[in-house]
Each structure stands twice: as structure tokens, then as C-alpha cells.
Design a protein around this motif. Sequence first.
Motif, PDB file in Angstrom:
ATOM      1  N   HIS A 177     -11.561  -6.033   8.798  1.00  0.00           N
ATOM      2  CA  HIS A 177     -10.422  -6.532   8.057  1.00  0.00           C
ATOM      3  C   HIS A 177      -9.442  -7.497   8.488  1.00  0.00           C
ATOM      4  O   HIS A 177      -9.070  -7.327   9.642  1.00  0.00           O
ATOM      5  CB  HIS A 177      -9.545  -5.350   7.508  1.00  0.00           C
ATOM      6  N   GLU A 178      -9.168  -8.452   7.690  1.00  0.00           N
ATOM      7  CA  GLU A 178      -8.149  -9.496   8.420  1.00  0.00           C
ATOM      8  C   GLU A 178      -6.668  -8.966   8.495  1.00  0.00           C
ATOM      9  O   GLU A 178      -6.038  -9.172   9.329  1.00  0.00           O
ATOM     10  CB  GLU A 178      -8.102 -10.706   7.361  1.00  0.00           C
ATOM     11  N   ASN A 179      -6.444  -8.235   7.384  1.00  0.00           N
ATOM     12  CA  ASN A 179      -4.865  -7.848   7.024  1.00  0.00           C
ATOM     13  C   ASN A 179      -4.766  -6.361   7.899  1.00  0.00           C
ATOM     14  O   ASN A 179      -5.421  -5.494   7.498  1.00  0.00           O
ATOM     15  CB  ASN A 179      -4.576  -7.529   5.767  1.00  0.00           C
ATOM     16  N   MET A 180      -3.681  -6.101   8.455  1.00  0.00           N
ATOM     17  CA  MET A 180      -3.309  -4.881   8.875  1.00  0.00           C
ATOM     18  C   MET A 180      -2.005  -4.677   8.773  1.00  0.00           C
ATOM     19  O   MET A 180      -1.102  -5.775   8.725  1.00  0.00           O
ATOM     20  CB  MET A 180      -3.822  -4.749  10.398  1.00  0.00           C
ATOM     21  N   PHE A 181      -1.342  -3.466   8.617  1.00  0.00           N
ATOM     22  CA  PHE A 181      -0.184  -3.177   8.129  1.00  0.00           C
ATOM     23  C   PHE A 181       0.537  -1.841   9.014  1.00  0.00           C
ATOM     24  O   PHE A 181      -0.377  -1.098   9.455  1.00  0.00           O
ATOM     25  CB  PHE A 181      -0.053  -2.662   6.703  1.00  0.00           C
ATOM     26  N   TRP A 182       1.860  -2.070   9.335  1.00  0.00           N
ATOM     27  CA  TRP A 182       2.539  -0.696   9.818  1.00  0.00           C
ATOM     28  C   TRP A 182       3.292  -0.288   8.708  1.00  0.00           C
ATOM     29  O   TRP A 182       4.485  -1.124   8.422  1.00  0.00           O
ATOM     30  CB  TRP A 182       3.040  -0.983  11.161  1.00  0.00           C
ATOM     31  N   TYR A 183       3.506   0.978   8.484  1.00  0.00           N
ATOM     32  CA  TYR A 183       4.497   1.625   7.364  1.00  0.00           C
ATOM     33  C   TYR A 183       5.250   2.560   8.263  1.00  0.00           C
ATOM     34  O   TYR A 183       4.541   3.245   9.082  1.00  0.00           O
ATOM     35  CB  TYR A 183       4.222   1.855   6.070  1.00  0.00           C
ATOM     36  N   ARG A 184       6.364   3.034   7.701  1.00  0.00           N
ATOM     37  CA  ARG A 184       6.712   4.419   8.077  1.00  0.00           C
ATOM     38  C   ARG A 184       7.178   5.052   6.715  1.00  0.00           C
ATOM     39  O   ARG A 184       7.530   4.543   5.619  1.00  0.00           O
ATOM     40  CB  ARG A 184       8.068   4.292   8.907  1.00  0.00           C
ATOM     41  N   GLN A 185       6.998   6.367   6.770  1.00  0.00           N
ATOM     42  CA  GLN A 185       7.135   7.283   5.472  1.00  0.00           C
ATOM     43  C   GLN A 185       8.132   8.285   5.856  1.00  0.00           C
ATOM     44  O   GLN A 185       7.964   9.051   6.689  1.00  0.00           O
ATOM     45  CB  GLN A 185       5.690   7.947   5.231  1.00  0.00           C
ATOM     46  N   ASP A 186       8.951   8.355   4.958  1.00  0.00           N
ATOM     47  CA  ASP A 186      10.118   9.279   4.918  1.00  0.00           C
ATOM     48  C   ASP A 186      10.330   9.956   3.698  1.00  0.00           C
ATOM     49  O   ASP A 186      10.227   9.199   2.523  1.00  0.00           O
ATOM     50  CB  ASP A 186      11.556   8.611   5.406  1.00  0.00           C
ATOM     51  N   PRO A 187      10.503  11.247   3.458  1.00  0.00           N
ATOM     52  CA  PRO A 187      10.650  12.095   2.449  1.00  0.00           C
ATOM     53  C   PRO A 187      11.379  11.267   1.351  1.00  0.00           C
ATOM     54  O   PRO A 187      12.746  10.894   1.623  1.00  0.00           O
ATOM     55  CB  PRO A 187      11.256  13.410   2.787  1.00  0.00           C
ATOM     56  N   GLY A 188      11.256  11.084   0.110  1.00  0.00           N
ATOM     57  CA  GLY A 188      12.175  10.585  -0.704  1.00  0.00           C
ATOM     58  C   GLY A 188      12.060   9.059  -0.922  1.00  0.00           C
ATOM     59  O   GLY A 188      12.682   8.584  -1.850  1.00  0.00           O
ATOM     60  N   LEU A 189      11.478   8.421   0.356  1.00  0.00           N
ATOM     61  CA  LEU A 189      11.680   6.972   0.344  1.00  0.00           C
ATOM     62  C   LEU A 189      10.410   6.408   0.196  1.00  0.00           C
ATOM     63  O   LEU A 189      10.430   5.012   0.202  1.00  0.00           O
ATOM     64  CB  LEU A 189      12.200   6.681   1.620  1.00  0.00           C
ATOM     65  N   GLY A 190       9.239   7.036   0.103  1.00  0.00           N
ATOM     66  CA  GLY A 190       8.182   6.512   0.051  1.00  0.00           C
ATOM     67  C   GLY A 190       7.354   5.768   1.254  1.00  0.00           C
ATOM     68  O   GLY A 190       7.985   6.089   2.343  1.00  0.00           O
ATOM     69  N   LEU A 191       6.717   4.772   1.172  1.00  0.00           N
ATOM     70  CA  LEU A 191       6.439   4.048   2.161  1.00  0.00           C
ATOM     71  C   LEU A 191       7.136   2.760   2.392  1.00  0.00           C
ATOM     72  O   LEU A 191       7.292   1.865   1.431  1.00  0.00           O
ATOM     73  CB  LEU A 191       4.974   3.575   1.981  1.00  0.00           C
ATOM     74  N   ARG A 192       7.785   2.287   3.575  1.00  0.00           N
ATOM     75  CA  ARG A 192       8.437   1.139   3.848  1.00  0.00           C
ATOM     76  C   ARG A 192       7.601   0.243   4.825  1.00  0.00           C
ATOM     77  O   ARG A 192       7.415   0.677   5.685  1.00  0.00           O
ATOM     78  CB  ARG A 192       9.791   1.389   4.245  1.00  0.00           C
ATOM     79  N   LEU A 193       7.398  -1.022   4.592  1.00  0.00           N
ATOM     80  CA  LEU A 193       6.637  -1.806   5.216  1.00  0.00           C
ATOM     81  C   LEU A 193       7.538  -2.421   6.441  1.00  0.00           C
ATOM     82  O   LEU A 193       8.517  -2.822   6.218  1.00  0.00           O
ATOM     83  CB  LEU A 193       6.069  -2.973   4.424  1.00  0.00           C
ATOM     84  N   ILE A 194       6.890  -1.946   7.614  1.00  0.00           N
ATOM     85  CA  ILE A 194       7.718  -2.584   8.887  1.00  0.00           C
ATOM     86  C   ILE A 194       7.036  -3.849   9.249  1.00  0.00           C
ATOM     87  O   ILE A 194       7.998  -4.874   9.426  1.00  0.00           O
ATOM     88  CB  ILE A 194       7.444  -1.647   9.959  1.00  0.00           C
ATOM     89  N   TYR A 195       5.772  -4.206   9.651  1.00  0.00           N
ATOM     90  CA  TYR A 195       5.201  -5.509   9.847  1.00  0.00           C
ATOM     91  C   TYR A 195       3.747  -5.553   9.179  1.00  0.00           C
ATOM     92  O   TYR A 195       3.268  -4.423   9.013  1.00  0.00           O
ATOM     93  CB  TYR A 195       5.153  -5.596  11.238  1.00  0.00           C
ATOM     94  N   PHE A 196       3.425  -6.627   9.007  1.00  0.00           N
ATOM     95  CA  PHE A 196       2.102  -6.935   8.827  1.00  0.00           C
ATOM     96  C   PHE A 196       1.486  -8.083   9.456  1.00  0.00           C
ATOM     97  O   PHE A 196       2.184  -8.837   9.797  1.00  0.00           O
ATOM     98  CB  PHE A 196       1.665  -6.945   7.255  1.00  0.00           C
ATOM     99  N   SER A 197       0.216  -8.193   9.456  1.00  0.00           N
ATOM    100  CA  SER A 197      -0.591  -9.217  10.118  1.00  0.00           C
ATOM    101  C   SER A 197      -1.933  -9.717   9.320  1.00  0.00           C
ATOM    102  O   SER A 197      -2.498  -8.751   9.204  1.00  0.00           O
ATOM    103  CB  SER A 197      -1.062  -8.606  11.585  1.00  0.00           C
ATOM    104  N   TYR A 198      -1.563 -10.895   9.214  1.00  0.00           N
ATOM    105  CA  TYR A 198      -2.881 -11.286   8.355  1.00  0.00           C
ATOM    106  C   TYR A 198      -3.933 -12.020   9.138  1.00  0.00           C
ATOM    107  O   TYR A 198      -5.056 -12.525   8.735  1.00  0.00           O
ATOM    108  CB  TYR A 198      -2.637 -12.318   7.330  1.00  0.00           C
ATOM    109  N   ASP A 199      -3.775 -11.873  10.568  1.00  0.00           N
ATOM    110  CA  ASP A 199      -4.667 -12.623  11.731  1.00  0.00           C
ATOM    111  C   ASP A 199      -4.434 -12.522  12.915  1.00  0.00           C
ATOM    112  O   ASP A 199      -3.337 -11.934  13.183  1.00  0.00           O
ATOM    113  CB  ASP A 199      -5.019 -14.172  11.192  1.00  0.00           C
ATOM    114  N   VAL A 200      -5.454 -12.771  13.814  1.00  0.00           N
ATOM    115  CA  VAL A 200      -5.066 -12.286  15.356  1.00  0.00           C
ATOM    116  C   VAL A 200      -3.861 -13.171  15.663  1.00  0.00           C
ATOM    117  O   VAL A 200      -3.648 -14.373  15.151  1.00  0.00           O
ATOM    118  CB  VAL A 200      -6.163 -12.816  16.079  1.00  0.00           C
ATOM    119  N   LYS A 201      -2.804 -12.553  16.399  1.00  0.00           N
ATOM    120  CA  LYS A 201      -1.631 -13.212  16.884  1.00  0.00           C
ATOM    121  C   LYS A 201      -0.667 -13.527  15.909  1.00  0.00           C
ATOM    122  O   LYS A 201       0.118 -14.137  16.082  1.00  0.00           O
ATOM    123  CB  LYS A 201      -2.274 -14.515  17.642  1.00  0.00           C
ATOM    124  N   MET A 202      -0.943 -13.421  14.512  1.00  0.00           N
ATOM    125  CA  MET A 202      -0.106 -13.759  13.362  1.00  0.00           C
ATOM    126  C   MET A 202       0.513 -12.220  13.029  1.00  0.00           C
ATOM    127  O   MET A 202      -0.110 -11.416  12.970  1.00  0.00           O
ATOM    128  CB  MET A 202      -0.707 -14.143  12.328  1.00  0.00           C
TER     129      MET A 202
END
Lengths: 111, 113
Positions: free
Chosen positions: B29-54
Motif C-alpha cells: 500500500h502506498e498510503n499509511m496513517f497513524w491515529y490515536r483513539q480516545d473514548p468519545g473522540l473517535g479517531l484523530r489523525l496524527i500523521y499520514f504518508s503517501y509515499d516513502v520519505k513523504m
Amino acid sequence: AQSVAQPEDQVNVAEGNPLTVKCTYSVSGNPYLFWYVQYPNRGLQFLLKYITGDNLVKGSYGFEAEFNKSQTSFHLKKPSALVSDSALYFCAAYNFNKFYFGSGTKLNVKP
Amino acid sequence: DVKVTQSSRYLVKRTGEKVFLECVQDMDHENMFWYRQDPGLGLRLIYFSYDVKMKEKGDIPEGYSVSREKKERFSLILESASTNQTSMYLCASSLRGQGYEQYFGPGTRLTVT
């Protein structure tokens, strides 16, 4: 601001009864819409998605979702709930390279 | 089947420590994502990457950094862990392009004391 709302923190339903988990979105353009399920201590699993076409989308484990453009809603449904459907359900919208997740709805199916 | 693995299911760290969370996917997969999940807040995106070194900042990048040196691996780094970073961290991957669903790892529950 773009957002996805799941108005119910928790939904309780008896086994064998139909279930609905609600989702509305406020995302510009024509977003793609998704439902995910999360079982305890697990990551999210993809259930179904709407991109275009028929407003009723069928997915995994007998779930389906109804897209309503005028109401900007994408409600998750199942004709007959199972105890094993008890889990946390997330609605998500995707547009312009970004996902927007709702806060989640806990579904409790009682025997 | 797509498989996304995370290096730890549970992690306990002390305030001020540097923390590394690793994520590996096996479906090219080209895209990768990091989320944090906290009760009542759902998923919040921290960072994502759409390619190597990006990389691109998400909604809550403060206090975090990321590294993507290889296509299959996406690392989340907490430079100096704080108690408000106690959370469930979820990694996900997807194909590039419109309409592709994300595949999630099992999550890492991080506790910072």
C-alpha cells in the motif's frame, strides 16, 4: 469544519430485532462513505462503503447501509441483530485525500 | 488478506522517554496513517504518508513525528512522552486513490506514567 456525526453513543437492541446505527456527515463535495467495526482490543475492520450508484449498499456479516444525499446521512442497518454484533461502530467520510471519522457508537445486542 | 501489524499491543513508558511505535503492512500500500483513539473522540489523525520519505501532518501532530524509510514500514515517534499521550494508537494503510478503504492494525495501548 468538515465532520462526521454519530448522534448516539450507545444503541441497545434485542437479538433478532432490526438495528440501525445513525451517521450524518458535513463534508464538502461528494465524499465516499464507510462503516467500520471494532471488537474489543482489536483494530477497526472494514464493513462497507458507498462511492456512487445504488443508495443501499450491502456489506459484510449481513450489514447494509442507506445513503441519503438530501439528509447527508449514511445509516447502518441489519434486519436481524446477533449477540455477536455487539461492538463499536465507526462511520467515516473520505474526500480530498482525507478521512473524517465519527466518534463511534457502541452497539449492545441482548439475548 | 491485507495484514497490518504493530510492534506492541501494550506499552508502558515514563514521562520524558522517547517512544517508538512501529507499523508494518504487507500489501504494498502506498498510503499509511497513524491515529490515536480516545473514548468519545473517535479517531484523530496524527500523521499520514503517501509515499516513502513523504509525510503530511494530520489534525493533532504536536508532540509526534514520523518516519517512512521503506514502503511497508511507518514509524510514530514520541520525542518526549507526556501523560496526555496515554492513548490507543492505531496504524492503517490503503491503496492510493479515491475510495479505497483503510486496513487497520490491532492497535498499541500506550500508558505514560
